[in-house]
Design a protein around this motif. Structure first.
Motif, PDB file in Angstrom:
ATOM      1  N   GLN A  67      20.796 -11.744  -7.513  1.00 52.72           N
ATOM      2  CA  GLN A  67      20.516 -10.312  -7.374  1.00 52.72           C
ATOM      3  C   GLN A  67      19.005 -10.126  -7.268  1.00 52.72           C
ATOM      4  O   GLN A  67      18.274 -10.370  -8.233  1.00 52.72           O
ATOM      5  CB  GLN A  67      21.049  -9.567  -8.591  1.00 52.72           C
ATOM      6  CG  GLN A  67      22.578  -9.556  -8.631  1.00 52.72           C
ATOM      7  CD  GLN A  67      23.105  -8.815  -9.833  1.00 52.72           C
ATOM      8  OE1 GLN A  67      22.386  -8.626 -10.810  1.00 52.72           O
ATOM      9  NE2 GLN A  67      24.343  -8.386  -9.748  1.00 52.72           N
ATOM     10  N   LEU A  68      18.621  -9.769  -6.084  1.00 53.30           N
ATOM     11  CA  LEU A  68      17.183  -9.616  -5.832  1.00 53.30           C
ATOM     12  C   LEU A  68      16.830  -8.137  -5.885  1.00 53.30           C
ATOM     13  O   LEU A  68      17.340  -7.333  -5.099  1.00 53.30           O
ATOM     14  CB  LEU A  68      16.841 -10.215  -4.458  1.00 53.30           C
ATOM     15  CG  LEU A  68      15.369 -10.350  -4.130  1.00 53.30           C
ATOM     16  CD1 LEU A  68      14.711 -11.351  -5.078  1.00 53.30           C
ATOM     17  CD2 LEU A  68      15.185 -10.789  -2.681  1.00 53.30           C
ATOM     18  N   ARG A  69      15.993  -7.807  -6.822  1.00 55.91           N
ATOM     19  CA  ARG A  69      15.542  -6.404  -6.899  1.00 55.91           C
ATOM     20  C   ARG A  69      14.336  -6.236  -5.987  1.00 55.91           C
ATOM     21  O   ARG A  69      13.479  -7.122  -5.900  1.00 55.91           O
ATOM     22  CB  ARG A  69      15.156  -6.070  -8.339  1.00 55.91           C
ATOM     23  CG  ARG A  69      16.339  -6.038  -9.286  1.00 55.91           C
ATOM     24  CD  ARG A  69      15.839  -5.945 -10.718  1.00 55.91           C
ATOM     25  NE  ARG A  69      15.114  -4.713 -10.938  1.00 55.91           N
ATOM     26  CZ  ARG A  69      14.358  -4.477 -12.017  1.00 55.91           C
ATOM     27  NH1 ARG A  69      14.242  -5.419 -12.937  1.00 55.91           N
ATOM     28  NH2 ARG A  69      13.720  -3.340 -12.183  1.00 55.91           N
ATOM     29  N   ARG A  70      14.318  -5.111  -5.353  1.00 50.00           N
ATOM     30  CA  ARG A  70      13.174  -4.822  -4.476  1.00 50.00           C
ATOM     31  C   ARG A  70      12.400  -3.663  -5.094  1.00 50.00           C
ATOM     32  O   ARG A  70      12.966  -2.615  -5.381  1.00 50.00           O
ATOM     33  CB  ARG A  70      13.637  -4.467  -3.068  1.00 50.00           C
ATOM     34  CG  ARG A  70      14.138  -5.675  -2.301  1.00 50.00           C
ATOM     35  CD  ARG A  70      14.365  -5.335  -0.841  1.00 50.00           C
ATOM     36  NE  ARG A  70      14.640  -6.515  -0.054  1.00 50.00           N
ATOM     37  CZ  ARG A  70      15.793  -7.130  -0.026  1.00 50.00           C
ATOM     38  NH1 ARG A  70      16.821  -6.647  -0.718  1.00 50.00           N
ATOM     39  NH2 ARG A  70      15.960  -8.216   0.699  1.00 50.00           N
ATOM     40  N   ILE A  71      11.137  -3.885  -5.267  1.00 46.29           N
ATOM     41  CA  ILE A  71      10.299  -2.851  -5.892  1.00 46.29           C
ATOM     42  C   ILE A  71       9.039  -2.678  -5.045  1.00 46.29           C
ATOM     43  O   ILE A  71       8.395  -3.662  -4.675  1.00 46.29           O
ATOM     44  CB  ILE A  71       9.904  -3.271  -7.333  1.00 46.29           C
ATOM     45  CG1 ILE A  71      11.151  -3.378  -8.211  1.00 46.29           C
ATOM     46  CG2 ILE A  71       8.905  -2.297  -7.926  1.00 46.29           C
ATOM     47  CD1 ILE A  71      10.870  -3.877  -9.609  1.00 46.29           C
ATOM     48  N   ARG A  72       8.762  -1.443  -4.754  1.00 47.85           N
ATOM     49  CA  ARG A  72       7.455  -1.153  -4.118  1.00 47.85           C
ATOM     50  C   ARG A  72       6.424  -1.195  -5.227  1.00 47.85           C
ATOM     51  O   ARG A  72       6.491  -0.418  -6.174  1.00 47.85           O
ATOM     52  CB  ARG A  72       7.485   0.210  -3.430  1.00 47.85           C
ATOM     53  CG  ARG A  72       8.366   0.204  -2.154  1.00 47.85           C
ATOM     54  CD  ARG A  72       8.503   1.598  -1.596  1.00 47.85           C
ATOM     55  NE  ARG A  72       7.203   2.182  -1.274  1.00 47.85           N
ATOM     56  CZ  ARG A  72       6.503   1.901  -0.174  1.00 47.85           C
ATOM     57  NH1 ARG A  72       6.987   1.074   0.707  1.00 47.85           N
ATOM     58  NH2 ARG A  72       5.324   2.467   0.055  1.00 47.85           N
ATOM     59  N   TRP A  73       5.519  -2.071  -5.086  1.00 47.61           N
ATOM     60  CA  TRP A  73       4.621  -2.349  -6.212  1.00 47.61           C
ATOM     61  C   TRP A  73       3.187  -2.118  -5.800  1.00 47.61           C
ATOM     62  O   TRP A  73       2.742  -2.563  -4.747  1.00 47.61           O
ATOM     63  CB  TRP A  73       4.825  -3.793  -6.668  1.00 47.61           C
ATOM     64  CG  TRP A  73       4.099  -4.153  -7.941  1.00 47.61           C
ATOM     65  CD1 TRP A  73       2.956  -4.887  -8.044  1.00 47.61           C
ATOM     66  CD2 TRP A  73       4.449  -3.776  -9.256  1.00 47.61           C
ATOM     67  NE1 TRP A  73       2.587  -5.008  -9.337  1.00 47.61           N
ATOM     68  CE2 TRP A  73       3.498  -4.324 -10.134  1.00 47.61           C
ATOM     69  CE3 TRP A  73       5.495  -3.029  -9.806  1.00 47.61           C
ATOM     70  CZ2 TRP A  73       3.534  -4.145 -11.510  1.00 47.61           C
ATOM     71  CZ3 TRP A  73       5.524  -2.880 -11.177  1.00 47.61           C
ATOM     72  CH2 TRP A  73       4.576  -3.425 -12.024  1.00 47.61           C
ATOM     73  N   ALA A  74       2.495  -1.421  -6.651  1.00 44.64           N
ATOM     74  CA  ALA A  74       1.111  -1.076  -6.327  1.00 44.64           C
ATOM     75  C   ALA A  74       0.152  -2.219  -6.603  1.00 44.64           C
ATOM     76  O   ALA A  74      -0.745  -2.503  -5.812  1.00 44.64           O
ATOM     77  CB  ALA A  74       0.706   0.155  -7.137  1.00 44.64           C
ATOM     78  N   ALA A  75       0.431  -2.910  -7.725  1.00 39.40           N
ATOM     79  CA  ALA A  75      -0.562  -3.888  -8.171  1.00 39.40           C
ATOM     80  C   ALA A  75      -0.243  -5.286  -7.698  1.00 39.40           C
ATOM     81  O   ALA A  75      -0.325  -6.261  -8.452  1.00 39.40           O
ATOM     82  CB  ALA A  75      -0.640  -3.847  -9.690  1.00 39.40           C
ATOM     83  N   THR A  76       0.159  -5.444  -6.441  1.00 41.14           N
ATOM     84  CA  THR A  76       0.476  -6.774  -5.936  1.00 41.14           C
ATOM     85  C   THR A  76      -0.744  -7.673  -5.907  1.00 41.14           C
ATOM     86  O   THR A  76      -0.636  -8.887  -5.904  1.00 41.14           O
ATOM     87  CB  THR A  76       1.071  -6.683  -4.524  1.00 41.14           C
ATOM     88  OG1 THR A  76       0.268  -5.826  -3.744  1.00 41.14           O
ATOM     89  CG2 THR A  76       2.490  -6.176  -4.566  1.00 41.14           C
ATOM     90  N   LEU A  84      -0.524  -9.525  -8.958  1.00 37.23           N
ATOM     91  CA  LEU A  84       0.598 -10.477  -8.910  1.00 37.23           C
ATOM     92  C   LEU A  84       0.204 -11.723  -8.131  1.00 37.23           C
ATOM     93  O   LEU A  84       0.458 -12.852  -8.550  1.00 37.23           O
ATOM     94  CB  LEU A  84       1.813  -9.833  -8.240  1.00 37.23           C
ATOM     95  CG  LEU A  84       2.564  -8.792  -9.055  1.00 37.23           C
ATOM     96  CD1 LEU A  84       3.748  -8.279  -8.249  1.00 37.23           C
ATOM     97  CD2 LEU A  84       3.057  -9.386 -10.345  1.00 37.23           C
ATOM     98  N   ARG A  89      14.823 -11.788 -10.649  1.00 37.80           N
ATOM     99  CA  ARG A  89      14.088 -12.135  -9.431  1.00 37.80           C
ATOM    100  C   ARG A  89      13.790 -10.832  -8.687  1.00 37.80           C
ATOM    101  O   ARG A  89      14.699 -10.047  -8.392  1.00 37.80           O
ATOM    102  CB  ARG A  89      14.937 -13.072  -8.577  1.00 37.80           C
ATOM    103  CG  ARG A  89      14.169 -13.738  -7.496  1.00 37.80           C
ATOM    104  CD  ARG A  89      14.601 -15.186  -7.330  1.00 37.80           C
ATOM    105  NE  ARG A  89      13.770 -15.856  -6.353  1.00 37.80           N
ATOM    106  CZ  ARG A  89      12.645 -16.504  -6.659  1.00 37.80           C
ATOM    107  NH1 ARG A  89      12.270 -16.570  -7.933  1.00 37.80           N
ATOM    108  NH2 ARG A  89      11.931 -17.084  -5.728  1.00 37.80           N
ATOM    109  N   GLU A  93      11.585  -8.750  -5.624  1.00 32.75           N
ATOM    110  CA  GLU A  93      10.751  -8.761  -4.421  1.00 32.75           C
ATOM    111  C   GLU A  93       9.788  -7.586  -4.515  1.00 32.75           C
ATOM    112  O   GLU A  93      10.206  -6.419  -4.528  1.00 32.75           O
ATOM    113  CB  GLU A  93      11.632  -8.623  -3.181  1.00 32.75           C
ATOM    114  CG  GLU A  93      10.836  -8.741  -1.888  1.00 32.75           C
ATOM    115  CD  GLU A  93      11.729  -8.575  -0.663  1.00 32.75           C
ATOM    116  OE1 GLU A  93      11.768  -9.496   0.160  1.00 32.75           O
ATOM    117  OE2 GLU A  93      12.388  -7.513  -0.563  1.00 32.75           O
ATOM    118  N   ILE A 111       7.293  -5.323  -2.976  1.00 32.70           N
ATOM    119  CA  ILE A 111       6.850  -4.891  -1.653  1.00 32.70           C
ATOM    120  C   ILE A 111       5.458  -4.278  -1.817  1.00 32.70           C
ATOM    121  O   ILE A 111       5.275  -3.285  -2.539  1.00 32.70           O
ATOM    122  CB  ILE A 111       7.827  -3.851  -1.069  1.00 32.70           C
ATOM    123  CG1 ILE A 111       9.214  -4.495  -0.954  1.00 32.70           C
ATOM    124  CG2 ILE A 111       7.339  -3.362   0.283  1.00 32.70           C
ATOM    125  CD1 ILE A 111      10.319  -3.488  -0.702  1.00 32.70           C
TER     126      ILE A 111
END
Lengths: 806, 303
Positions: A28-37, A40, B233, B235, B237
């Motif tokens: 299960q892959l969660r997708r998150i729009r992330w600001a602080a990439t 990361l 896990r 991803e 974006i």
């Protein structure tokens, strides 16, 4: 290490499971729009190496966990040396160890018996906890049960094995196999009988019976025969020891013959042979110059015994790898004084003693100067037939000679019959006046004689005389003349004689006998036969009965003593006997076909007459069955003792010649059911000379000898046909590989050997050399489960610490 | 989008009720004519004409220069020096990164920042000070001129509500622009996550300080960005052109938190060195709490 379920190991391919799961699973892959990439990426870059190491470690641990799980189900076990034929799981086993004398041979290290014991321990070590095992030692006369019933107390079984003492017994596997198989009768588990033997030919003598036994238990019990060691090395053995038939008296030189047999493949030369008397220092020593392979040579030694009574002789050769037969002991009786009665027949009243029929006999019995006759151990009394009327007087004599007695009164005949039955010796020389009707039909006298007399007959044309046999003297009385230096009886001639027709044993209450003077296994032959006309008449007897009263026939004994003797008897068949012998109850009777005078021949005036008379007398007087004092290993020695010795302690010492040996207590004198008191010695496992004391006496009460079976000295392995037949009985066959391995006993070929043995064993029986194969031992599944648990815990902790999803 | 356009949400009644009595105090002495909260450094009274500026809709028609209109038929506004003594410049970051909403909150960082700015604007106007609003990303996208009219609060709020956060940012240039245009000393309140153009931020701080402004930095961060509690896990974006990363956040949580802490430390250090306020605005913390905490701290420092 090995695996009990090796096919499970195929699942080791699942070690790839963690990788495959990782590759093909869709987590299960969660997708998150992330600001602080930005952070990361920076973190990822800094920890990339650590993450990779952690990933690899986790992968390794998870793969190892899978491997451990597979291994657990494959049942890992430690490898140990053992017998691959043993079934896994619950087993009811019986272990039979050949305890014959030949198992005492060694290859320079452990004896065969010790190796068999170690192999048996290995079998016990292989048994699972729920298994049981019985233990047997196979030997004649009977198997010895160490653990008669299958026991689960393996510590006890090991202790019993350790305490099991080897003996010098004869081989006899069959009774032990039968007992071992019977011990498993009530068991429900896999039944296995393991037999450890040196594979000696003697062990397979009863292969037919063994085959039947295997056949009987086919499908129920699996038999595993394990031969230990290679075919025997060269072996020199003392296979016979006997006095030469002469009378043994105190101070007299006793002629002793030791037979040296070479069972090896190369000739043995210059073999020193020593003779010991009663464990004292060697009295005589001789050298046997050359013994060819397979040959037996006789060595003559002389001994002198000071005191009367039972004594032991022991001949010894240098040690080799089989110690049991490097010496041989024999017990003999030394008589203190011997009295004889020479009964003259028709000439009893002759004034000139030289005219009496017993003249030559009396002189032959006293071969000393007239002045020394009084002190001579042999005393002779001349008398008429009237002397036989007094039974009390008759009992004073050790032997009675009848010289041309025409007939006896009824009372005399009855007295004589009673005298013989009580153990007396009777020697009969019928002469021209003999009443054949009396000799052949008298109800009291005739049964004493071993043969019937035909009317006297002149020697046939053209020689008009008969000569005695010149070679192949088989009877103890005459075997002296087998030696080249002793001359022969060829000079004896008879112009007239009574043809003797041998009676069959038991028909008249007599038993033909040719008992050995020293051993139970001497060659039997006629006392004396005529040489003319290819006669060799009377294989008079070839018998040596186990006891005179047992009634065993000569034929039976001959058959029992093997083909060689049977052949001799066959050669002698048809020969005309010049003299015969028989045992009548406890006494012995010798009957000759001619008188002891010069009327019908020249025997009394030949040089052979004195020794012939002496040896005949010695034989006739040796009514005390020598086999009672010369036992086979394992037989119980028993001897009558006066009632005054009742309850006395019995002490026994084996006269091995080793200083410091002390007598061992062997029980007490006890009264038997027949009212007689007897001493008994049961521990006769080892061959040798034994002395027995009663109470605190300083001198031995008696002595006896224990002898090993001469067949044990032949260390040749059994021919393949024997084992093949046994395997056929088990409805299987021995593969060529196994046969080769069995024959060569090559330790290097153990793997293939055991594998083949396994195949054969599945069908009921297998025969192979003793192999120390690697077999599964202690199971390790517990430790593998523990390791798996620890690994699982470690993996969990590590995954948690490194924040990995599981 | 709908969330952003709900102007009613921007003024948090609880926050305002708790903050109203605190007021916004200028830490430094400001010039002004009003007597009350702010003591003027100047003697006498002076409101001087500064310049004309072309009329734009929303300007108070009272400031129209009728003379110029009569002569040239053009609409010009007369601008004067120092309409008021305290001007609070609200500088709001509308970059895409501000549109993040974490798992622990019901609103985006941008919404939180807008609400915070609206409340502060209301408070400023309420105490008769002036405020101006700049919404920027790579450039100033929205400018609401200074006003001291409380009635303009609705205009400010509607403009705030209409703002979107969907572009990249260059916080440095926005601060530099402000430093150029806001020549009079005032208070600059910056609402940003300061994820990008960190160097520009430091440069801007230095310029504003040089201009004599007092800067208050509201570091708007989501609770997820602060504590990084994500598992499994994920991803990620990337916003504002950053790459997409797929990884196990728990595996690098420690390193990430260190990075984030380092950013906060650098920003705070820069503020402390300039004696500016640094307020960590955790979007999971109620607005009233953040605002109250700031105002209390400010009041204490102002005494």
């Amino acid at each position: 290490m090995t695996f009990l379920n090796p096919y499970i190991l195929a699942l080791l391919a699942t070690v790839a499971a963690p990788v495959l799961i990782h590759l093909f699973s869709k987590p299960q892959l969660r997708r998150i729009r992330w600001a602080a990439t930005r952070f990361l990426a920076a973190s990822l870059e800094k920890n990339r190496r650590r993450l990779r190491v952690e990933d690899l470690l986790l992968l390794f641990m998870r793969a190892a966990l899978v491997v451990l799980l597979v291994l657990i189900f494959a049942r890992p076990a430690l490898l140990t040396t053992g017998d691959a034929a043993l079934s896994s799981g619950e087993t009811a086993a019986a272990i039979v160890i050949d305890n014959s004398a030949s198992m005492g041979q060694s290859d320079g290290g452990e004896t065969r018996f010790a190796e068999a014991r170690a192999a048996a321990r290995t079998i016990i070590g292989q048994l699972s906890r729920s298994s049981s095992c019985s233990l047997w030692l196979a030997a004649a006369p009977r198997p010895t049960p160490l653990a008669a019933k299958p026991s689960q107390d393996f510590a006890l079984l090991r202790r019993l094995l350790d305490n099991a003492a080897p003996g010098d017994f004869a081989s006899d596997l069959r009774p032990a196999l039968e007992a071992a198989a019977d011990s498993l009768a009530t068991a429900t588990a896999n039944k296995e009988v393991f037999v450890f033997t040196d594979g000696q030919s003697a062990a397979w003598r009863q292969s037919g019976d063994i085959r039947k036994l295997v056949e009987k238990h086919r499908g129920k019990i699996r038999f595993h025969f394990r031969t230990i060691g290679k075919e025997g090395a060269d072996n020199l053995a003392v296979t016979g020891l006997k006095t030469s038939g002469s009378l043994a008296a105190p101070g007299q030189k006793i002629r002793v013959t030791a037979e040296i047999t070479n069972h090896g493949k190369t000739a043995a030369t210059k073999i020193p042979v020593k003779l010991f008397v009663d464990g004292e220092p060697a009295q005589d020593e001789a050298v046997c110059e050359n013994v060819a392979p397979g040959e037996t040579k006789a060595v003559v030694l002389f001994a002198s015994i000071r005191a009367a009574g039972r004594h032991t002789l022991r001949a010894e050769i240098p040690p080799d790898r089989l110690p049991a037969d490097n010496s041989r002991a024999a017990a003999i009786r030394v008589a203190s004084k011997l009295t004889t009665l020479v009964v003259d027949g028709a000439t009893a009243n002759a004034a000139n003693t030289a005219e009496r029929d017993g003249f030559f006999l009396r002189n032959a019995l006293l071969p000393v100067a007239p002045g020394a006759a009084k002190n001579y151990f042999l005393q002779t009394t001349a008398a008429g037939v009237a002397a036989l009327e007094d039974p009390a007087a008759l009992r004073r004599y050790h032997a009675v000679f009848l010289c041309d007695v025409p007939a006896l009164s009824r009372a005399a005949a009855q007295n004589l019959a009673a005298y013989v039955a009580a153990g007396g010796a009777l020697l009969v020389f019928p002469g021209p006046t003999a009443n054949l009707a009396f000799y052949n039909t008298d109800p009291d006298f005739a049964p004493l004689l071993p043969a019937t007399l035909a009317p006297a007959r002149d020697a046939p044309e053209p020689q008009k005389f008969l000569t005695l046999q010149t070679r192949n003297y088989a009877h103890p009385v005459t075997e002296l003349w087998n030696e080249p230096g002793a001359g022969n009886l060829g000079t004896v001639r008879f112009s007239r004689y009574y043809p003797l027709t041998l009676k069959t044993a038991g028909t008249t209450g007599t038993t033909t006998v040719a008992a050995a003077t020293t051993t139970a296994a001497v060659r039997h032959a006629a006392v004396l036969t005529y040489a003319n006309n290819e006669i060799a008449a009377a294989a008079t007897e070839a018998a040596a009965s186990a006891s005179a009263a047992s009634g065993k026939t000569a034929a039976a004994v001959t058959a029992a003593t093997g083909a060689a003797n049977a052949k001799d008897a066959g050669e002698a068949a048809g020969a005309e006997a010049a003299g015969t012998a028989a045992a009548v109850r406890r006494g012995r009777v010798l009957l000759f076909g001619a008188p002891a005078t010069t009327a019908w021949g020249n025997l009394p005036v030949t040089t052979a007459f004195v020794p012939l008379v002496a040896r005949s007398l010695a034989y006739a007087c040796d009514t005390d069955d020598p086999r009672r004092f010369n036992l086979a290993a394992g037989q119980t020695f028993a001897a009558e003792v006066p009632a005054e010795y009742a309850g006395r302690d019995i002490s026994v010492l084996r006269l091995s010649g080793v200083a410091g040996d002390a007598p061992k207590t062997a029980g007490r004198v006890e009264r038997d059911l027949d009212g007689l008191y007897r001493l008994r010695v049961k521990d006769t496992a080892l061959a040798g000379a034994y002395a027995v004391w009663l109470g605190n006496a300083k001198t031995p009460w008696t002595r006896f000898a224990v002898q090993s079976d001469p067949a044990e000295s032949d260390l040749k392995m059994s021919p393949p046909s024997e084992t093949d037949l046994i395997l056929k009985a088990a409805d299987t066959s021995l593969s060529p590989d196994t046969r080769t391995a069995s024959a060569s006993a090559d330790a290097g070929a153990n793997g293939a050997n055991v594998a083949n043995t396994n195949n054969a064993g599945a069908n009921g029986a297998d025969v192979s050399s003793l192999s120390r194969a690697s077999v599964p031992g202690t199971e390790l599944w517990f430790w593998f489960v523990l390791a798996a648990l620890l690994l699982a815990l470690t993996e969990t902790a590590f995954a948690h610490a490194s924040s990995r999803p599981r | 989008m709908s969330e952003a356009r709900q102007t009613d949400n921007l003024l948090d009644p609880d926050a305002l009720s708790r903050a109203e009595h605190l007021g916004i105090l200028a830490r430094t002495v400001v010039e002004g004519y009003r007597v009350g909260n702010h003591r003027s450094p100047f003697r006498g009274f002076a409101i001087e004409f500064a310049q004309h500026r072309e009329y734009t809709p929303g300007d108070d028609p009272r400031h129209l220069d009728w003379k110029v209109l009569a002569r040239t038929d053009h609409y010009y506004i007369k601008q004067y020096e120092q309409d008021t003594n305290l001007v609070v410049h609200l500088l709001l970051d509308s970059s895409e990164s501000m549109s993040y909403r974490g798992t622990a909150t019901t609103h985006t960082k941008f919404h939180y920042a807008k609400a915070l700015a609206a409340c502060l604007a209301y408070l400023v106007l309420l105490q008769r000070d002036a405020t101006a609003v700049n919404i920027f990303d790579t450039d100033t996208r929205e400018h609401i001129p200074r006003t001291d009219n409380l009635g303009k609060i609705h205009h400010i709020m509607s403009r705030l509500a209409a703002a979107d956060a969907n572009r990249r940012t260059q916080i440095g240039s926005a601060m530099a622009d402000l430093a150029k245009t806001a020549t009079a000393k005032g208070i600059v309140m910056l609402f940003s996550d300061i994820f990008d153009d960190e160097e520009g931020f430091h440069q801007g701080l230095r310029q504003l300080r040089f201009q004599g402004h007092e800067v208050v930095v509201f570091h708007i961060l989501d609770r997820d960005e602060i504590e990084f509690p994500l598992t499994g896990r994920v991803e990620f974006i990337g916003m504002e052109g950053n790459p997409t990363l797929t990884l196990n956040p728990a595996a690098i949580r420690k390193a990430y938190l260190a990075e984030m802490q380092a950013l906060r430390s650098r920003v705070k250090l820069a503020c402390d060195q300039a004696k500016f306020h640094y307020i960590l605005a955790d979007t999971a913390v109620p607005l009233a709490e953040t605002l109250g905490a700031y105002l209390v701290a400010r009041k204490q420092r102002g005494k």
